[in-house]
Design a protein around this motif. Structure first.
Motif, mmCIF file in Angstrom:
data_model
loop_
_atom_site.group_PDB
_atom_site.id
_atom_site.type_symbol
_atom_site.label_atom_id
_atom_site.label_comp_id
_atom_site.label_asym_id
_atom_site.label_seq_id
_atom_site.Cartn_x
_atom_site.Cartn_y
_atom_site.Cartn_z
ATOM 1 N N ALA A 258 9.111 -12.861 -0.785
ATOM 2 C CA ALA A 258 7.823 -13.233 -0.193
ATOM 3 C C ALA A 258 7.309 -14.534 -0.811
ATOM 4 O O ALA A 258 6.803 -15.418 -0.103
ATOM 5 C CB ALA A 258 6.796 -12.116 -0.388
ATOM 6 N N ASP B 187 -3.328 -3.318 -3.592
ATOM 7 C CA ASP B 187 -3.885 -3.630 -2.271
ATOM 8 C C ASP B 187 -5.315 -4.145 -2.388
ATOM 9 O O ASP B 187 -5.683 -5.116 -1.722
ATOM 10 C CB ASP B 187 -3.804 -2.432 -1.326
ATOM 11 C CG ASP B 187 -4.488 -1.189 -1.872
ATOM 12 O OD1 ASP B 187 -4.494 -0.979 -3.098
ATOM 13 O OD2 ASP B 187 -5.021 -0.408 -1.058
ATOM 14 N N SER C 139 9.168 -8.957 -3.202
ATOM 15 C CA SER C 139 8.031 -9.820 -3.546
ATOM 16 C C SER C 139 8.507 -11.208 -3.951
ATOM 17 O O SER C 139 7.840 -12.203 -3.678
ATOM 18 C CB SER C 139 7.152 -9.196 -4.638
ATOM 19 O OG SER C 139 7.745 -9.272 -5.917
ATOM 20 N N VAL D 95 3.152 -10.521 1.642
ATOM 21 C CA VAL D 95 3.536 -9.408 0.775
ATOM 22 C C VAL D 95 4.964 -9.002 1.077
ATOM 23 O O VAL D 95 5.460 -9.203 2.183
ATOM 24 C CB VAL D 95 2.600 -8.188 0.956
ATOM 25 C CG1 VAL D 95 1.203 -8.493 0.460
ATOM 26 C CG2 VAL D 95 2.560 -7.725 2.396
ATOM 27 N N SER E 17 1.847 -3.015 1.577
ATOM 28 C CA SER E 17 1.954 -3.917 2.735
ATOM 29 C C SER E 17 1.253 -3.332 3.952
ATOM 30 O O SER E 17 0.568 -4.038 4.689
ATOM 31 C CB SER E 17 3.416 -4.238 3.050
ATOM 32 O OG SER E 17 4.146 -3.071 3.359
ATOM 33 N N VAL F 185 4.690 -9.946 6.312
ATOM 34 C CA VAL F 185 5.402 -8.956 5.505
ATOM 35 C C VAL F 185 6.876 -9.358 5.450
ATOM 36 O O VAL F 185 7.518 -9.472 6.498
ATOM 37 C CB VAL F 185 5.248 -7.531 6.082
ATOM 38 C CG1 VAL F 185 6.030 -6.534 5.249
ATOM 39 C CG2 VAL F 185 3.786 -7.148 6.165
ATOM 40 N N HIS G 254 7.909 -5.936 1.267
ATOM 41 C CA HIS G 254 7.957 -4.536 1.687
ATOM 42 C C HIS G 254 9.287 -3.964 1.248
ATOM 43 O O HIS G 254 10.338 -4.424 1.679
ATOM 44 C CB HIS G 254 7.815 -4.424 3.202
ATOM 45 C CG HIS G 254 7.842 -3.003 3.680
ATOM 46 N ND1 HIS G 254 9.001 -2.290 3.825
ATOM 47 C CD2 HIS G 254 6.842 -2.166 4.032
ATOM 48 C CE1 HIS G 254 8.712 -1.080 4.263
ATOM 49 N NE2 HIS G 254 7.415 -0.971 4.396
ATOM 50 N N CYS H 254 -2.499 -3.638 3.488
ATOM 51 C CA CYS H 254 -2.930 -5.033 3.648
ATOM 52 C C CYS H 254 -2.939 -5.455 5.111
ATOM 53 O O CYS H 254 -3.866 -6.135 5.557
ATOM 54 C CB CYS H 254 -2.040 -5.957 2.821
ATOM 55 S SG CYS H 254 -2.350 -5.850 1.040
ATOM 56 N N THR H 255 -1.924 -5.044 5.868
ATOM 57 C CA THR H 255 -1.908 -5.430 7.292
ATOM 58 C C THR H 255 -3.051 -4.786 8.052
ATOM 59 O O THR H 255 -3.553 -5.362 9.014
ATOM 60 C CB THR H 255 -0.570 -5.066 7.975
ATOM 61 O OG1 THR H 255 -0.331 -3.669 7.845
ATOM 62 C CG2 THR H 255 0.580 -5.852 7.389
#
Length: 151
Positions: free
Chosen positions: A24, A98, A21, A113, A132, A145, A115, A135-136
């Motif tokens: 990210a 999420d 994260s 995000v 992740s 990701v 992973h 969310c996708t």
């Protein structure tokens, strides 16, 4: 007649304190640099619920929120170069990660995000789909990701 000023495009980043994260967040800041994007770093927190006839907000909730706020502040301080601080905002929101990220990302241009790799099949089965992955599947914007780097 005045023309409304369009809002700056937003990049929402989920921050949970993990290395992925933080990566990210760094990715989002690098991507936003020079593009006039607003980066919004978001940490979701939750506290176990104990059922009681006299349920009231407990000190545990305040502690959990405070830890989430410190986690996010530390991640932003570590990832933010001095000149990028004007382009980042932070939010700490109670809820499932999420669900929080998907709600905040509505209307954003991108959701970023991290992973983390799964260490075992058993852990993967017990914990269910990753944040992740959820969310996708459900985001109404582009999702990036950022995978955990391997040593």
């Amino acid at each position: 007649m005045t023309t409304p000023v369009p809002a700056r495009p937003r990049i929402v980043v989920g921050v949970d304190g993990s290395d992925s994260s933080r990566d990210a967040l760094r990715w989002a800041l690098k991507y936003a640099h020079g593009r006039d994007f607003q980066v919004e770093a978001v940490t979701a927190w939750n506290c176990p619920v104990f059922f009681s006839a006299h349920a009231a907000p407990s000190a545990d909730e305040a502690i959990a929120r405070s830890k989430a706020e410190r986690l996010l502040a530390t991640a932003v301080a570590d990832a933010t170069p001095d000149d990028a601080s004007a382009h980042i905002s932070t939010r700490v929101i109670r809820g499932a990660p999420d669900e929080v990220l998907l709600a905040v990302a509505q209307g954003a241009s991108t959701l970023v995000v991290g992973h983390r790799s799964r260490k075992s099949l058993t852990h993967s089965i017990l914990s269910g789909p990753s944040v992740s992955r959820r969310c996708t599947r459900k985001a109404d914007c582009r999702v990036v990701v950022v995978r955990e780097s391997t040593p």
